[in-house]
Write a protein that holds these residues in place. Structure first.
Motif, mmCIF file in Angstrom:
data_model
loop_
_atom_site.group_PDB
_atom_site.id
_atom_site.type_symbol
_atom_site.label_atom_id
_atom_site.label_comp_id
_atom_site.label_asym_id
_atom_site.label_seq_id
_atom_site.Cartn_x
_atom_site.Cartn_y
_atom_site.Cartn_z
ATOM 1 N N GLN A 204 -1.949 14.150 6.784
ATOM 2 C CA GLN A 204 -2.403 15.386 6.136
ATOM 3 C C GLN A 204 -2.454 16.549 7.134
ATOM 4 O O GLN A 204 -2.276 17.696 6.757
ATOM 5 C CB GLN A 204 -3.794 15.164 5.535
ATOM 6 C CG GLN A 204 -4.362 16.337 4.818
ATOM 7 C CD GLN A 204 -4.199 16.241 3.323
ATOM 8 O OE1 GLN A 204 -3.771 15.241 2.794
ATOM 9 N NE2 GLN A 204 -4.550 17.278 2.636
ATOM 10 N N MET B 1 0.847 -1.163 0.000
ATOM 11 C CA MET B 1 0.000 0.000 0.000
ATOM 12 C C MET B 1 0.900 1.236 0.000
ATOM 13 O O MET B 1 1.884 1.294 0.728
ATOM 14 C CB MET B 1 -0.875 -0.057 1.241
ATOM 15 C CG MET B 1 -1.863 1.041 1.343
ATOM 16 S SD MET B 1 -3.113 0.636 2.566
ATOM 17 C CE MET B 1 -4.021 -0.594 1.644
ATOM 18 N N GLY C 140 -4.257 2.760 4.519
ATOM 19 C CA GLY C 140 -3.641 3.858 3.772
ATOM 20 C C GLY C 140 -4.436 5.141 3.867
ATOM 21 O O GLY C 140 -3.881 6.219 4.070
ATOM 22 N N GLU C 141 -5.741 5.042 3.749
ATOM 23 C CA GLU C 141 -6.602 6.226 3.829
ATOM 24 C C GLU C 141 -6.565 6.832 5.227
ATOM 25 O O GLU C 141 -6.501 8.050 5.386
ATOM 26 C CB GLU C 141 -8.041 5.861 3.449
ATOM 27 C CG GLU C 141 -8.975 7.034 3.427
ATOM 28 C CD GLU C 141 -8.600 8.109 2.409
ATOM 29 O OE1 GLU C 141 -8.830 9.297 2.707
ATOM 30 O OE2 GLU C 141 -8.072 7.776 1.340
ATOM 31 N N LEU C 142 -6.566 6.001 6.245
ATOM 32 C CA LEU C 142 -6.502 6.505 7.628
ATOM 33 C C LEU C 142 -5.165 7.169 7.917
ATOM 34 O O LEU C 142 -5.114 8.245 8.522
ATOM 35 C CB LEU C 142 -6.756 5.362 8.616
ATOM 36 C CG LEU C 142 -8.147 4.762 8.587
ATOM 37 C CD1 LEU C 142 -8.220 3.533 9.479
ATOM 38 C CD2 LEU C 142 -9.185 5.779 8.981
ATOM 39 N N PRO D 38 -6.487 4.040 -3.559
ATOM 40 C CA PRO D 38 -7.576 3.293 -2.912
ATOM 41 C C PRO D 38 -7.302 1.803 -2.836
ATOM 42 O O PRO D 38 -7.629 1.169 -1.873
ATOM 43 C CB PRO D 38 -8.796 3.587 -3.768
ATOM 44 C CG PRO D 38 -8.301 4.218 -5.007
ATOM 45 C CD PRO D 38 -6.911 4.710 -4.753
ATOM 46 N N SER E 43 -2.111 11.733 -0.367
ATOM 47 C CA SER E 43 -3.153 10.936 -1.011
ATOM 48 C C SER E 43 -2.773 9.470 -0.935
ATOM 49 O O SER E 43 -1.600 9.113 -0.958
ATOM 50 C CB SER E 43 -3.352 11.371 -2.464
ATOM 51 O OG SER E 43 -2.165 11.188 -3.196
ATOM 52 N N ALA E 44 -3.779 8.642 -0.814
ATOM 53 C CA ALA E 44 -3.585 7.194 -0.762
ATOM 54 C C ALA E 44 -4.243 6.571 -1.972
ATOM 55 O O ALA E 44 -5.343 6.966 -2.358
ATOM 56 C CB ALA E 44 -4.220 6.627 0.508
ATOM 57 N N LEU F 34 1.363 5.687 -0.209
ATOM 58 C CA LEU F 34 0.869 7.050 -0.044
ATOM 59 C C LEU F 34 1.774 7.962 -0.856
ATOM 60 O O LEU F 34 2.967 7.690 -0.991
ATOM 61 C CB LEU F 34 0.952 7.511 1.404
ATOM 62 C CG LEU F 34 0.183 6.766 2.471
ATOM 63 C CD1 LEU F 34 0.474 7.389 3.830
ATOM 64 C CD2 LEU F 34 -1.286 6.811 2.183
ATOM 65 N N TYR G 162 -7.892 -0.233 3.930
ATOM 66 C CA TYR G 162 -8.231 1.137 4.306
ATOM 67 C C TYR G 162 -7.239 1.789 5.268
ATOM 68 O O TYR G 162 -7.425 2.940 5.643
ATOM 69 C CB TYR G 162 -9.660 1.192 4.853
ATOM 70 C CG TYR G 162 -10.626 0.850 3.758
ATOM 71 C CD1 TYR G 162 -10.912 1.776 2.759
ATOM 72 C CD2 TYR G 162 -11.189 -0.409 3.670
ATOM 73 C CE1 TYR G 162 -11.765 1.459 1.713
ATOM 74 C CE2 TYR G 162 -12.039 -0.734 2.630
ATOM 75 C CZ TYR G 162 -12.324 0.201 1.658
ATOM 76 O OH TYR G 162 -13.150 -0.114 0.619
ATOM 77 N N ALA H 242 -3.170 8.462 5.678
ATOM 78 C CA ALA H 242 -3.128 9.682 4.860
ATOM 79 C C ALA H 242 -3.850 10.823 5.564
ATOM 80 O O ALA H 242 -3.350 11.954 5.608
ATOM 81 C CB ALA H 242 -3.756 9.429 3.488
ATOM 82 N N ARG H 243 -5.003 10.552 6.135
ATOM 83 C CA ARG H 243 -5.748 11.598 6.855
ATOM 84 C C ARG H 243 -4.956 12.137 8.034
ATOM 85 O O ARG H 243 -4.937 13.332 8.295
ATOM 86 C CB ARG H 243 -7.087 11.056 7.346
ATOM 87 C CG ARG H 243 -8.089 10.891 6.256
ATOM 88 C CD ARG H 243 -9.393 10.425 6.821
ATOM 89 N NE ARG H 243 -10.276 9.986 5.750
ATOM 90 C CZ ARG H 243 -11.400 9.359 5.944
ATOM 91 N NH1 ARG H 243 -11.794 9.074 7.182
ATOM 92 N NH2 ARG H 243 -12.144 9.003 4.923
#
Length: 94
Positions: A64, A1, A56-58, A79, A76-77, A3, A54, A60-61
């Motif tokens: 950020q 994964m 990666g999305e966490l 998806p 950005s991750a 970022l 998910y 990334a947030r």
């Protein structure tokens, strides 16, 4: 994964960026590659040590909201990495 970290300040060296990311992400940062350090196009690719879709999305947030040399990062991750992923919703078996 993976970022991608954008908006890396021109004043930061490749080592500055790597150290910052490793300090912020700890063991989750499996690998960090910095591109165009010292330019207005500086950015980094982070390989995360996780196969959970998910995470990666966490991460990334969370990243950020961080600042590097006083500059807010943009992260950005992807998806999904690799081949087609399974639907993450639970399946009920009757």
């Amino acid at each position: 994964m993976h970022l991608t970290v954008w908006n890396v300040p021109e004043t930061c060296s490749e080592e500055d960026v790597r150290d910052f990311i490793k300090r912020e992400l700890g063991h989750y940062a499996k690998g960090v590659t910095v591109y165009d350090a010292g330019t207005s196009n500086a950015h980094a690719d982070i390989e995360l040590d996780s196969d959970v879709p998910y995470v990666g999305e966490l991460v990334a947030r969370e990243l950020q909201s961080r600042r590097l040399a006083g500059v807010a990062l943009r992260v950005s991750a992807a998806p999904f990495d690799g081949e087609a992923q399974q639907d993450p919703r639970p399946v009920s078996v009757r």
